[in-house]
Structures are given as structure tokens and as C-alpha cells.
Design a protein around this motif. Structure first.
Motif, PDB file in Angstrom:
ATOM      1  N   GLN A 105      30.665  75.978  36.323  1.00 30.56           N
ATOM      2  CA  GLN A 105      29.701  76.616  37.188  1.00 30.56           C
ATOM      3  C   GLN A 105      29.316  76.013  38.331  1.00 30.56           C
ATOM      4  O   GLN A 105      30.153  75.621  39.329  1.00 30.56           O
ATOM      5  CB  GLN A 105      28.680  76.658  36.283  1.00 30.56           C
ATOM      6  N   GLU A 106      28.070  75.541  38.508  1.00 29.77           N
ATOM      7  CA  GLU A 106      27.450  74.800  39.611  1.00 29.77           C
ATOM      8  C   GLU A 106      27.995  73.537  40.093  1.00 29.77           C
ATOM      9  O   GLU A 106      28.158  73.269  41.074  1.00 29.77           O
ATOM     10  CB  GLU A 106      25.889  74.846  39.621  1.00 29.77           C
ATOM     11  N   GLU A 107      28.208  72.604  38.916  1.00 29.05           N
ATOM     12  CA  GLU A 107      28.714  71.209  38.904  1.00 29.05           C
ATOM     13  C   GLU A 107      30.322  71.530  39.628  1.00 29.05           C
ATOM     14  O   GLU A 107      30.640  70.748  40.506  1.00 29.05           O
ATOM     15  CB  GLU A 107      28.664  70.665  37.725  1.00 29.05           C
ATOM     16  N   LEU A 109      31.572  73.928  41.578  1.00 37.13           N
ATOM     17  CA  LEU A 109      31.135  74.093  42.912  1.00 37.13           C
ATOM     18  C   LEU A 109      30.855  72.938  43.928  1.00 37.13           C
ATOM     19  O   LEU A 109      31.355  72.748  44.900  1.00 37.13           O
ATOM     20  CB  LEU A 109      30.186  75.411  43.198  1.00 37.13           C
ATOM     21  N   HIS A 110      29.982  72.244  43.328  1.00 41.60           N
ATOM     22  CA  HIS A 110      29.427  71.148  43.932  1.00 41.60           C
ATOM     23  C   HIS A 110      30.631  70.011  44.164  1.00 41.60           C
ATOM     24  O   HIS A 110      30.969  69.642  45.352  1.00 41.60           O
ATOM     25  CB  HIS A 110      28.193  70.258  43.147  1.00 41.60           C
ATOM     26  N   ALA A 111      31.426  70.076  43.191  1.00 40.98           N
ATOM     27  CA  ALA A 111      32.672  68.867  43.174  1.00 40.98           C
ATOM     28  C   ALA A 111      33.657  69.580  44.136  1.00 40.98           C
ATOM     29  O   ALA A 111      34.060  68.719  45.064  1.00 40.98           O
ATOM     30  CB  ALA A 111      33.314  68.929  41.860  1.00 40.98           C
ATOM     31  N   LEU A 112      33.850  70.834  44.382  1.00 40.84           N
ATOM     32  CA  LEU A 112      35.023  71.506  45.355  1.00 40.84           C
ATOM     33  C   LEU A 112      34.205  71.120  46.679  1.00 40.84           C
ATOM     34  O   LEU A 112      34.984  70.531  47.571  1.00 40.84           O
ATOM     35  CB  LEU A 112      35.101  72.827  45.005  1.00 40.84           C
ATOM     36  N   GLU A 113      32.835  71.386  46.828  1.00 38.90           N
ATOM     37  CA  GLU A 113      32.368  71.194  48.236  1.00 38.90           C
ATOM     38  C   GLU A 113      32.513  69.627  48.576  1.00 38.90           C
ATOM     39  O   GLU A 113      32.661  69.238  49.792  1.00 38.90           O
ATOM     40  CB  GLU A 113      30.972  71.592  48.079  1.00 38.90           C
ATOM     41  N   CYS A 114      32.224  68.654  47.686  1.00 40.97           N
ATOM     42  CA  CYS A 114      32.592  67.399  47.866  1.00 40.97           C
ATOM     43  C   CYS A 114      33.942  67.094  48.353  1.00 40.97           C
ATOM     44  O   CYS A 114      34.024  66.352  49.381  1.00 40.97           O
ATOM     45  CB  CYS A 114      32.310  66.365  46.610  1.00 40.97           C
ATOM     46  N   LYS A 135      38.009  79.684  43.631  1.00 42.62           N
ATOM     47  CA  LYS A 135      37.483  78.785  42.505  1.00 42.62           C
ATOM     48  C   LYS A 135      37.933  79.143  41.134  1.00 42.62           C
ATOM     49  O   LYS A 135      38.252  78.276  40.538  1.00 42.62           O
ATOM     50  CB  LYS A 135      36.030  78.616  42.628  1.00 42.62           C
ATOM     51  N   HIS A 136      38.432  80.358  40.920  1.00 43.99           N
ATOM     52  CA  HIS A 136      38.756  80.621  39.580  1.00 43.99           C
ATOM     53  C   HIS A 136      40.407  80.300  39.219  1.00 43.99           C
ATOM     54  O   HIS A 136      40.983  79.966  38.433  1.00 43.99           O
ATOM     55  CB  HIS A 136      38.917  81.943  39.513  1.00 43.99           C
ATOM     56  N   LYS A 137      41.058  79.645  40.507  1.00 45.61           N
ATOM     57  CA  LYS A 137      42.676  79.400  40.372  1.00 45.61           C
ATOM     58  C   LYS A 137      42.510  77.753  40.135  1.00 45.61           C
ATOM     59  O   LYS A 137      43.634  77.246  40.304  1.00 45.61           O
ATOM     60  CB  LYS A 137      43.072  79.759  41.905  1.00 45.61           C
ATOM     61  N   THR A 138      41.562  77.186  40.114  1.00 43.04           N
ATOM     62  CA  THR A 138      41.339  75.628  40.136  1.00 43.04           C
ATOM     63  C   THR A 138      40.661  75.250  38.991  1.00 43.04           C
ATOM     64  O   THR A 138      39.653  75.840  38.496  1.00 43.04           O
ATOM     65  CB  THR A 138      40.971  74.993  41.374  1.00 43.04           C
ATOM     66  N   VAL A 141      38.043  68.326  37.169  1.00 44.92           N
ATOM     67  CA  VAL A 141      37.886  67.409  36.538  1.00 44.92           C
ATOM     68  C   VAL A 141      36.905  66.342  36.661  1.00 44.92           C
ATOM     69  O   VAL A 141      36.934  65.861  37.894  1.00 44.92           O
ATOM     70  CB  VAL A 141      39.257  66.584  36.048  1.00 44.92           C
ATOM     71  N   LYS A 142      35.656  65.756  36.042  1.00 46.00           N
ATOM     72  CA  LYS A 142      34.928  64.935  36.398  1.00 46.00           C
ATOM     73  C   LYS A 142      35.118  63.654  35.536  1.00 46.00           C
ATOM     74  O   LYS A 142      35.167  63.773  34.349  1.00 46.00           O
ATOM     75  CB  LYS A 142      33.467  65.425  35.926  1.00 46.00           C
ATOM     76  N   ILE A 143      35.326  62.571  36.361  1.00 44.98           N
ATOM     77  CA  ILE A 143      35.201  61.212  35.420  1.00 44.98           C
ATOM     78  C   ILE A 143      34.050  60.525  35.563  1.00 44.98           C
ATOM     79  O   ILE A 143      33.576  60.271  36.798  1.00 44.98           O
ATOM     80  CB  ILE A 143      36.218  60.306  36.141  1.00 44.98           C
TER      81      ILE A 143
END
Length: 154
Positions: A105-107, A109-114, A135-138, A141-143
Motif C-alpha cells: 500500500q502507501e508504505e 509507494l513511499h519506499a519506491l519513491e525513496c 508497482k504490481h510487478k515489484t 522489502v523493508k528492513i
């Protein structure tokens, strides 16, 4: 959690370690698999606050391992300078220990923007359109960082 650094005279302050983590071009993500073997893969990433974001395919070895165990290690190497006549190297590096999770979701999208800000800052508009369309093709992962250490020989 982990051992203390043996060469504590080369240990960096946390803020300097975070600066290296911010500027390094790529990192290496270490995971552990169900078979007990470690798996290390070089990745593009973005660092923000106390999190590292990595994007990749929607399936694969890395994700299989993260689904098995969320415990990961992440390493970056900053500036280096080989000193041939001294049989040594000047370097700076950072090692992170943390927990990996798949974000949505939003997190996500935020990560991809980063990631766009880090690697393609002059193309934010087209990068955001790219994210909206693909975005649906990727998978992202958040550490969540639990421990960070930096070390340098300068």
C-alpha cells in the motif's frame, strides 16, 4: 545479539555510519534459508530514518528466505583506497542487523519513491508515473534496523 567490534578503535559514531549508509551506491543483503544455508545478494536500496528499502521481483530466493526467517544482515562499503605499498586498504563500511518484511500500500509507494529520489532524482515525474503503472510487478522489502555499526580505516 552480536559480538562487539574487535577493532573498536575503528568504530564509527552511529551518525557517521548512517551517512555512509545514505551515500553508498548498493548493498549486500544476507538472508538464511530453510536449508540452513546463507544467501547474500547485491541490491539497490534506499535508507530512510531507521529503515532500509529494497525492491525486487515478486518471487525468488531472497523472498523465500525472508518468509522463512525475517532476521537479516545488510552491508555497504563506502569509499575505499588500496594502499599497495602498505599491503592494506583504507575503507569505510556499515553492517546492519534487522528484521525484514514485505510492505504494501502507501508504505510500498513511499519506499519506491525513496528509490527514485536516490537513483533518478532528475526524473521524479516520469519515475512516479513508472511506479503508478508498474508497482504490481515489484515487491518491496523493508528492513527495520535493530543494530547498526560502522567501521573505517582512513
Amino acid at each position: 545479539m552480536q559480538r562487539e567490534m574487535r577493532r573498536s578503535d575503528r568504530q564509527l559514531a552511529i551518525e557517521e555510519a548512517k551517512e555512509i549508509l545514505t551515500k553508498a551506491e548498493y548493498g549486500s543483503l544476507a538472508t538464511i534459508g530453510e536449508d540452513g544455508y546463507p544467501y547474500v545478494v547485491p541490491v539497490s536500496y534506499a535508507f530512510e530514518d531507521s529503515s532500509i528499502y529494497i525492491h525486487g521481483a515478486t518471487e525468488g530466493h531472497k523472498l523465500d528466505n525472508i518468509n522463512f526467517s525475517s532476521k537479516v544482515s545488510f552491508c555497504v562499503v563506502g569509499d575505499t583506497n588500496v594502499l599497495p605499498s602498505k599491503f592494506s586498504t583504507e575503507y569505510e563500511s556499515v553492517i546492519v542487523f534487522g528484521r525484514a518484511s514485505i510492505i504494501e500500500q502507501e508504505e510500498k509507494l513511499h519506499a519506491l519513491e525513496c528509490l527514485i529520489k536516490k537513483y533518478s532524482p532528475d526524473f521524479m515525474d516520469s519515475g512516479m508515473k513508472y511506479i503508478a503503472n508498474d508497482k504490481h510487478k515489484t515487491t518491496v522489502v523493508k528492513i527495520d534496523i535493530e543494530k547498526i555499526t560502522g567501521k573505517a580505516r582512513r
